[in-house]
Design an enzyme around this catalytic site. Structure first.
Site, PDB file in Angstrom:
ATOM      1  N   GLU A   1     -11.976  -1.624  -3.318  1.00  0.00           N
ATOM      2  CA  GLU A   1     -10.847  -1.808  -4.228  1.00  0.00           C
ATOM      3  C   GLU A   1      -9.769  -2.693  -3.609  1.00  0.00           C
ATOM      4  O   GLU A   1      -9.159  -3.512  -4.296  1.00  0.00           O
ATOM      5  CB  GLU A   1     -10.256  -0.455  -4.628  1.00  0.00           C
TER       6      GLU A   1
ATOM      7  N   ASP B   1      -6.132  -0.988 -14.155  1.00  0.00           N
ATOM      8  CA  ASP B   1      -5.879  -2.310 -13.575  1.00  0.00           C
ATOM      9  C   ASP B   1      -5.674  -3.306 -14.705  1.00  0.00           C
ATOM     10  O   ASP B   1      -5.505  -2.925 -15.872  1.00  0.00           O
ATOM     11  CB  ASP B   1      -7.035  -2.710 -12.651  1.00  0.00           C
TER      12      ASP B   1
ATOM     13  N   TYR C   1      -2.992   2.170  -9.106  1.00  0.00           N
ATOM     14  CA  TYR C   1      -4.375   1.912  -9.523  1.00  0.00           C
ATOM     15  C   TYR C   1      -5.375   2.325  -8.445  1.00  0.00           C
ATOM     16  O   TYR C   1      -6.355   3.019  -8.720  1.00  0.00           O
ATOM     17  CB  TYR C   1      -4.594   0.434  -9.866  1.00  0.00           C
TER      18      TYR C   1
END
Length: 352
Positions: A42, A143, A125
């Site tokens: 991520e 996101d 997020y």
């Protein structure tokens, strides 16, 4: 304004999960979604395309397979592993967060959003993604892809660049996250935004949510999401100096704060220098005598809020006897192994 109508979420999860189950991208961090792998992926995926991340992810995980190796890695080694991904503060935050995980959480990446948000470099997020994808918690992972899908679904005219909008959408979505498959739901939301509900030319005919989508019904997909840009992009002219001897190249470290903080770079100055000004700079700042100077091809590099328009000179000097602070002279082999040079200078390294 339709943002108060959350009925567009009704029926979202069943339709979305059926589509996701029928065929989605196989990604290395999905096939083995450990908290560490999800976290690393991520962070890498911020501002970077999936296909570009894949080889970096594999190399990073091979070199630093767990939070302990990341916490203890030398900074130069970390930056070399990250070289080419850009936004180097992400790598520095990864190491700082790993150190905190080891110190505060006994090496176990936490599952709760609240604890995750205490780690450097982890925002709302990323905290939601780790909690949902790795631990299957009912947390929203919102996101840009998800904001776009939900804005079109509801014809929501709130500014998605406003942090308050994202916070509101997270809370509006939370009750609709299915209890049995929160991680898959979050992945499916991102997936449909990435491959179907794309920023330009969305593939509405293939979308399982088109019957729920108010923007599609209005024929106004291109009007959403709404973005109100506040930070103007500016252009900066720079001169880059490729100062070389028979065996080495001059590099220097950027300041610890600001753009490309703490990374190594080729000597450069703001504005365009003439050949005489460039050689004078080498004499004055580097205490070296230029032997030959030639102009390189120009280059451009685009950052988030600034573009560098660069001209360069390749300047040959006699082999230096010692380094002259803040400049370091690295031989070609050491340069490639040890020093992470931002891609902004890649075109000028070809002048070697």
């Amino acid at each position: 304004m339709e943002n108060g109508n959350i009925d567009r979420f009704d029926g979202l999860a069943p339709a979305l999960l059926a589509w996701y189950d029928a065929g989605h991208r196989e990604l290395p961090w999905r096939t083995e979604p450990t908290p560490y792998r999800v976290w690393i992926s991520e962070i890498m995926l911020q501002q970077t395309r999936v296909e570009a991340v894949k080889p970096y992810f594999a190399r990073f995980i091979d070199a630093l397979p767990d939070v302990y190796t990341l916490a203890n890695v030398e900074n130069e080694r970390l930056m070399k592993l990250w070289e080419g991904l850009g936004y180097y503060s992400r790598a520095r935050n990864l190491k700082a967060a790993a150190e905190r995980v080891v110190r505060v959480f006994a090496g176990a990446i936490p599952a709760s959003r609240e604890d995750l948000l205490t780690l450097p470099g982890i925002g709302s997020y990323t905290a939601g993604a780790i909690s949902a994808f790795a631990y299957n918690e009912r947390e929203p992972a919102v996101d840009g892809n998800v904001l776009r899908v939900l804005a079109r679904l509801r014809a929501d005219d709130r500014d998605v660049l406003d942090p308050h909008t994202k916070t509101a959408v997270e809370e509006e979505l939370r009750p609709y996250i299915p209890e049995d498959r929160p991680g898959d739901f979050g992945q499916a939301m991102i997936e449909i935004g990435a491959v179907v509900c794309t920023p330009k030319s969305p593939r509405c005919s293939e979308c399982p949510l088109r019957g729920l989508c108010r923007a599609h019904a209005l024929g106004a997909e291109g009007s959403y999401p709404v973005r109100i840009k506040k930070t103007p992009h500016r252009t900066e002219e720079r001169t880059v100096l490729v100062v070389v001897s028979d065996r080495s190249l001059a590099i220097c470290r950027r300041p610890d704060a600001g753009l490309l903080a703490g990374l190594w770079e080729l000597p450069n100055v703001e504005g365009y220098l003439s050949p005489d000004e460039a050689t004078a700079y080498v004499r004055r700042e580097m205490h070296l005598e230029p032997l030959r100077i030639e102009e390189t091809s120009p280059a451009k590099h685009v950052f988030t809020h600034i573009t560098w328009e660069m001209r360069g000179y390749r300047i040959r000097v006699a082999e230096p006897e010692t380094d002259v602070s803040p400049f370091v002279f690295a031989d070609r082999g050491t340069l490639s192994r040890r020093y992470a040079i931002p891609t902004a200078f890649a075109a000028f390294l070809k002048a070697l």
